[in-house]
Write a protein that holds these residues in place. Structure first.
Motif, PDB file in Angstrom:
ATOM      1  N   THR A  25      37.240  27.247  36.822  1.00 60.00           N
ATOM      2  CA  THR A  25      37.432  25.876  36.750  1.00 60.00           C
ATOM      3  C   THR A  25      39.070  25.974  35.531  1.00 60.00           C
ATOM      4  OG1 THR A  25      35.507  25.559  37.405  1.00 60.00           O
ATOM      5  CG2 THR A  25      37.109  23.549  36.219  1.00 60.00           C
ATOM      6  N   GLN A  26      38.686  26.571  33.960  1.00 63.47           N
ATOM      7  CA  GLN A  26      39.674  26.385  33.177  1.00 63.47           C
ATOM      8  C   GLN A  26      40.703  26.450  33.771  1.00 63.47           C
ATOM      9  OE1 GLN A  26      38.835  27.330  29.363  1.00 63.47           O
ATOM     10  NE2 GLN A  26      35.815  27.109  29.298  1.00 63.47           N
ATOM     11  N   TYR A  27      41.501  27.847  34.338  1.00 60.82           N
ATOM     12  CA  TYR A  27      41.971  28.724  34.348  1.00 60.82           C
ATOM     13  C   TYR A  27      42.664  28.228  35.350  1.00 60.82           C
ATOM     14  CZ  TYR A  27      40.965  30.889  29.908  1.00 60.82           C
ATOM     15  OH  TYR A  27      40.471  30.296  28.100  1.00 60.82           O
ATOM     16  N   HIS A  28      42.265  28.286  36.670  1.00 66.52           N
ATOM     17  CA  HIS A  28      43.343  28.526  38.194  1.00 66.52           C
ATOM     18  C   HIS A  28      43.964  27.171  37.920  1.00 66.52           C
ATOM     19  CE1 HIS A  28      43.036  25.937  42.172  1.00 66.52           C
ATOM     20  NE2 HIS A  28      43.369  27.779  42.406  1.00 66.52           N
ATOM     21  N   LYS A  29      43.985  26.074  37.268  1.00 68.29           N
ATOM     22  CA  LYS A  29      45.934  25.435  37.952  1.00 68.29           C
ATOM     23  C   LYS A  29      46.740  26.525  36.301  1.00 68.29           C
ATOM     24  CE  LYS A  29      44.705  21.142  38.240  1.00 68.29           C
ATOM     25  NZ  LYS A  29      44.509  19.344  38.436  1.00 68.29           N
ATOM     26  N   LYS A  30      46.495  26.729  35.770  1.00 68.17           N
ATOM     27  CA  LYS A  30      46.778  27.466  34.494  1.00 68.17           C
ATOM     28  C   LYS A  30      48.097  28.889  35.660  1.00 68.17           C
ATOM     29  CE  LYS A  30      45.918  26.602  30.341  1.00 68.17           C
ATOM     30  NZ  LYS A  30      44.642  26.591  29.089  1.00 68.17           N
ATOM     31  N   GLU A  46      48.608  30.129  45.681  1.00 68.75           N
ATOM     32  CA  GLU A  46      47.227  29.737  45.638  1.00 68.75           C
ATOM     33  C   GLU A  46      46.538  31.223  46.369  1.00 68.75           C
ATOM     34  OE1 GLU A  46      45.559  27.249  44.836  1.00 68.75           O
ATOM     35  OE2 GLU A  46      43.479  28.034  45.523  1.00 68.75           O
ATOM     36  N   GLU A  47      47.480  31.885  47.333  1.00 69.41           N
ATOM     37  CA  GLU A  47      46.519  33.452  47.886  1.00 69.41           C
ATOM     38  C   GLU A  47      46.331  33.822  46.189  1.00 69.41           C
ATOM     39  OE1 GLU A  47      48.429  34.840  51.291  1.00 69.41           O
ATOM     40  OE2 GLU A  47      47.330  36.956  50.432  1.00 69.41           O
ATOM     41  N   ILE A  48      46.962  34.254  45.776  1.00 65.56           N
ATOM     42  CA  ILE A  48      47.212  35.192  44.885  1.00 65.56           C
ATOM     43  C   ILE A  48      46.276  34.735  43.384  1.00 65.56           C
ATOM     44  CG2 ILE A  48      48.375  35.649  42.504  1.00 65.56           C
ATOM     45  CD1 ILE A  48      49.772  37.449  45.377  1.00 65.56           C
ATOM     46  N   THR A  49      46.030  33.577  43.757  1.00 61.43           N
ATOM     47  CA  THR A  49      45.606  32.653  42.402  1.00 61.43           C
ATOM     48  C   THR A  49      43.897  33.212  42.668  1.00 61.43           C
ATOM     49  OG1 THR A  49      46.881  31.120  41.877  1.00 61.43           O
ATOM     50  CG2 THR A  49      44.219  30.322  41.361  1.00 61.43           C
ATOM     51  N   GLN A  50      44.116  33.502  43.943  1.00 63.18           N
ATOM     52  CA  GLN A  50      41.658  33.056  44.258  1.00 63.18           C
ATOM     53  C   GLN A  50      41.752  35.234  44.193  1.00 63.18           C
ATOM     54  OE1 GLN A  50      40.134  31.059  45.818  1.00 63.18           O
ATOM     55  NE2 GLN A  50      41.846  29.867  44.994  1.00 63.18           N
TER      56      GLN A  50
END
Length: 196
Positions: A25-30, A46-50
């Motif tokens: 929750t804290q770092y997803h957007k960053k 988004e794919e890389i973030t996941q």
């Protein structure tokens, strides 16, 4: 047990699911924004973030609670982005090579060599055992990963790897003669692992 608060990195290291959810929750957007800054589009970011957070969870035991958690996640992000860029470059190089390889040429002698080489490749393919040829075509022509091939054919990934290794040996035998200089170059494409 409270998994949050100042001990969140340590709790995540110990496998606390709530700590992981809070970190996400804290770092997803960053991390998503970091990917965008690196030139990825929204879908790629988004794919890389996941993938990043999957890696964080899979490697949670390696987290050092004494160091900044965000820096650790950022390092994972950079490595995954760089790997994805390398994969794109490799794919593009193979694609361009294939396109150039199939281009008609004006030189009659080169044209004859190309035609002969194509015939040799096709003949080599037909001589492969049926399952080996099927695995090879799914991998090198259709670009499926070993796992995708295994799922499609109902065999293990190890069996897929064995078929590809055997096919490679067959092609090396075909192209080992000196007259196939271009054929040896073709092996660069044949031996490359399929991309994701």
């Amino acid at each position: 047990m409270n998994c949050l608060g100042p001990e969140i990195a340590k709790n995540l290291q110990n496998g606390c699911q709530k700590a992981f959810e809070e970190v996400y929750t804290q770092y997803h957007k960053k991390i998503f924004g970091f990917c965008i800054k690196y030139g990825l589009n929204a879908s790629e970011a988004e794919e890389i973030t996941q993938v990043v957070f999957i890696k964080v969870w899979e490697n949670r035991s390696k987290i050092n609670p004494e160091k900044q958690l965000y820096s650790y996640i950022l390092t994972i992000s950079k490595n995954i982005i760089i790997d994805s860029f390398k994969a794109k470059i490799k794919y593009q190089a193979a694609k361009e090579y294939q396109m150039n390889f199939m281009k008609p040429v004006n030189n009659v002698e080169q044209n004859m060599n190309l035609s002969e080489l194509q015939s040799t490749v096709e003949e080599a393919l037909t001589k492969l055992p049926e399952r080996r040829r099927e695995v090879f075509e799914l991998s090198r022509i259709h670009g499926l990963s070993n796992k995708e091939i295994a799922n499609q054919l109902g065999i293990s990934t190890k069996t897929v790897e064995n078929h590809l290794n055997l096919a490679l040996q067959d092609f090396k035998e075909v192209f080992k003669e000196e007259k196939w200089g271009v054929g040896l170059s073709l092996l660069f494409f044949i031996t490359q692992s399929p991309l994701l």
